[in-house]
Design an enzyme around this catalytic site. Sequence first.
Site, PDB file in Angstrom:
ATOM      1  N   PRO A   9      36.267  41.917  40.983  1.00 21.33           N
ATOM      2  CA  PRO A   9      37.520  42.665  40.989  1.00 21.33           C
ATOM      3  C   PRO A   9      38.447  42.320  42.148  1.00 21.33           C
ATOM      4  CG  PRO A   9      35.655  44.084  41.545  1.00 21.33           C
ATOM      5  CD  PRO A   9      35.090  42.789  41.047  1.00 21.33           C
ATOM      6  N   ASN A  10      39.704  42.271  41.808  1.00 23.23           N
ATOM      7  CA  ASN A  10      40.824  42.082  42.747  1.00 23.23           C
ATOM      8  C   ASN A  10      40.933  40.663  43.288  1.00 23.23           C
ATOM      9  OD1 ASN A  10      41.747  44.849  42.666  1.00 23.23           O
ATOM     10  ND2 ASN A  10      39.855  45.340  43.747  1.00 23.23           N
ATOM     11  N   ARG A  17      47.015  40.163  47.933  1.00 23.87           N
ATOM     12  CA  ARG A  17      46.257  41.251  48.563  1.00 23.87           C
ATOM     13  C   ARG A  17      45.893  40.899  50.004  1.00 23.87           C
ATOM     14  NH1 ARG A  17      39.857  41.120  46.824  1.00 23.87           N
ATOM     15  NH2 ARG A  17      39.932  43.097  47.950  1.00 23.87           N
ATOM     16  N   TYR A  22      42.284  37.785  53.374  1.00 19.79           N
ATOM     17  CA  TYR A  22      41.966  36.862  52.286  1.00 19.79           C
ATOM     18  C   TYR A  22      42.878  35.632  52.220  1.00 19.79           C
ATOM     19  CZ  TYR A  22      39.353  41.034  51.017  1.00 19.79           C
ATOM     20  OH  TYR A  22      38.509  42.118  51.041  1.00 19.79           O
ATOM     21  N   ASN A  73      31.348  35.630  43.885  1.00 12.63           N
ATOM     22  CA  ASN A  73      31.956  36.575  44.814  1.00 12.63           C
ATOM     23  C   ASN A  73      32.192  37.855  44.010  1.00 12.63           C
ATOM     24  OD1 ASN A  73      33.454  38.167  46.477  1.00 12.63           O
ATOM     25  ND2 ASN A  73      34.902  36.564  47.087  1.00 12.63           N
ATOM     26  N   ALA A  76      34.182  43.973  45.518  1.00 15.86           N
ATOM     27  CA  ALA A  76      33.657  45.279  45.929  1.00 15.86           C
ATOM     28  C   ALA A  76      32.338  45.627  45.236  1.00 15.86           C
ATOM     29  CB  ALA A  76      34.693  46.365  45.645  1.00 15.86           C
ATOM     30  N   HIS A  79      28.863  45.632  47.008  1.00 13.82           N
ATOM     31  CA  HIS A  79      28.360  46.731  47.822  1.00 13.82           C
ATOM     32  C   HIS A  79      27.833  47.903  46.994  1.00 13.82           C
ATOM     33  CE1 HIS A  79      30.562  44.255  50.561  1.00 13.82           C
ATOM     34  NE2 HIS A  79      31.726  44.587  50.044  1.00 13.82           N
ATOM     35  N   ASP A  86      20.539  42.815  39.149  1.00 11.45           N
ATOM     36  CA  ASP A  86      19.526  42.662  38.098  1.00 11.45           C
ATOM     37  C   ASP A  86      19.865  41.506  37.158  1.00 11.45           C
ATOM     38  OD1 ASP A  86      18.053  44.736  39.117  1.00 11.45           O
ATOM     39  OD2 ASP A  86      18.635  46.207  37.600  1.00 11.45           O
ATOM     40  N   GLU A  97      26.032  33.533  47.069  1.00  7.40           N
ATOM     41  CA  GLU A  97      26.993  34.619  47.282  1.00  7.40           C
ATOM     42  C   GLU A  97      28.058  34.142  48.274  1.00  7.40           C
ATOM     43  OE1 GLU A  97      25.261  37.694  49.666  1.00  7.40           O
ATOM     44  OE2 GLU A  97      26.846  39.150  49.254  1.00  7.40           O
ATOM     45  N   HIS A  99      31.756  35.275  50.295  1.00 11.59           N
ATOM     46  CA  HIS A  99      32.826  36.206  50.642  1.00 11.59           C
ATOM     47  C   HIS A  99      33.851  35.464  51.475  1.00 11.59           C
ATOM     48  CE1 HIS A  99      30.609  39.468  48.944  1.00 11.59           C
ATOM     49  NE2 HIS A  99      29.544  39.029  49.583  1.00 11.59           N
ATOM     50  N   ILE A 100      35.098  35.638  51.108  1.00  8.84           N
ATOM     51  CA  ILE A 100      36.188  34.956  51.812  1.00  8.84           C
ATOM     52  C   ILE A 100      36.303  35.495  53.232  1.00  8.84           C
ATOM     53  CG2 ILE A 100      38.702  34.637  51.816  1.00  8.84           C
ATOM     54  CD1 ILE A 100      38.500  34.852  48.675  1.00  8.84           C
ATOM     55  N   SER A 101      36.202  36.806  53.350  1.00 14.86           N
ATOM     56  CA  SER A 101      36.339  37.445  54.666  1.00 14.86           C
ATOM     57  C   SER A 101      34.984  37.546  55.355  1.00 14.86           C
ATOM     58  CB  SER A 101      36.944  38.845  54.507  1.00 14.86           C
ATOM     59  OG  SER A 101      36.034  39.695  53.823  1.00 14.86           O
ATOM     60  N   ARG A 106      33.428  43.876  59.246  1.00 12.29           N
ATOM     61  CA  ARG A 106      34.345  44.872  58.664  1.00 12.29           C
ATOM     62  C   ARG A 106      33.643  46.241  58.550  1.00 12.29           C
ATOM     63  NH1 ARG A 106      37.246  42.320  53.631  1.00 12.29           N
ATOM     64  NH2 ARG A 106      38.546  44.179  53.961  1.00 12.29           N
ATOM     65  N   ARG A 110      30.719  47.724  53.831  1.00  8.06           N
ATOM     66  CA  ARG A 110      30.662  46.316  53.410  1.00  8.06           C
ATOM     67  C   ARG A 110      29.415  45.601  53.941  1.00  8.06           C
ATOM     68  NH1 ARG A 110      35.925  45.590  51.163  1.00  8.06           N
ATOM     69  NH2 ARG A 110      37.369  46.948  52.261  1.00  8.06           N
TER      70      ARG A 110
HETATM   71  C1  DQA Z   1      35.178  40.166  49.452  1.00  7.01           C
HETATM   72  C2  DQA Z   1      34.742  41.271  50.438  1.00  7.01           C
HETATM   73  C3  DQA Z   1      34.538  42.573  49.703  1.00  7.01           C
HETATM   74  O1  DQA Z   1      34.131  43.580  50.620  1.00  7.01           O
HETATM   75  C4  DQA Z   1      35.835  43.014  49.051  1.00  7.01           C
HETATM   76  O2  DQA Z   1      35.648  44.203  48.336  1.00  7.01           O
HETATM   77  C5  DQA Z   1      36.423  41.956  48.196  1.00  7.01           C
HETATM   78  C6  DQA Z   1      36.417  40.580  48.681  1.00  7.01           C
HETATM   79  C7  DQA Z   1      35.490  38.849  50.191  1.00  7.01           C
HETATM   80  O3  DQA Z   1      35.645  37.854  49.489  1.00  7.01           O
HETATM   81  O4  DQA Z   1      35.595  38.816  51.406  1.00  7.01           O
HETATM   82  O5  DQA Z   1      36.995  42.231  47.162  1.00  7.01           O
HETATM   83  O6  DQA Z   1      34.111  39.926  48.560  1.00  7.01           O
END
Ligand code: DQA
Length: 142
Positions: A9-10, A17, A22, A73, A76, A79, A86, A97, A99-101, A106, A110
Amino acid sequence: MKILVINGPNLNMLGIREPDHYGRETYADLVAKIQTHCDAKGVEVSFCQSNHEGDLVDEIQGAYGTADGIVINPGAYTHTSVAILDAVKSVGIPTVEVHISKVEEREDFRQVSYVRLACVKTITGHGTDGYLEAIDYLVEGR
Ligand code: DQA
């Protein structure tokens, strides 16, 4: 080798965003960057992005028998989602896995990652280059 890149998502809102977290690259930029990287390595890559948890589970299940590796990735859902954990366990496909950030620097919420329990590697805080590192890890084991 076939790799599936899954974004949750997002992540379709990249470039818009929270650029401090990001960056300014869009989702289309990210896809193009990964595609170029994979073309250079002779890796077949496919992409999906969804804002819906069940769709992400469906995509992971659909990779069974077709993908040799997954880069995920989950946004959210990282978490919160036991269902995504599963699903990755169910298919048994090596999964990285990303994560960009730098999630470890944080908010407290997270700091939990369910999917990490089923992943062969986690890359955080390297911006979108983290996806390329994940692909290199799946292809070359480093
Ligand atoms: C994220 C970090 C997550 O906590 C956040 O909800 C995201 C992006 C990252 O790529 O850093 O949507 O996965």
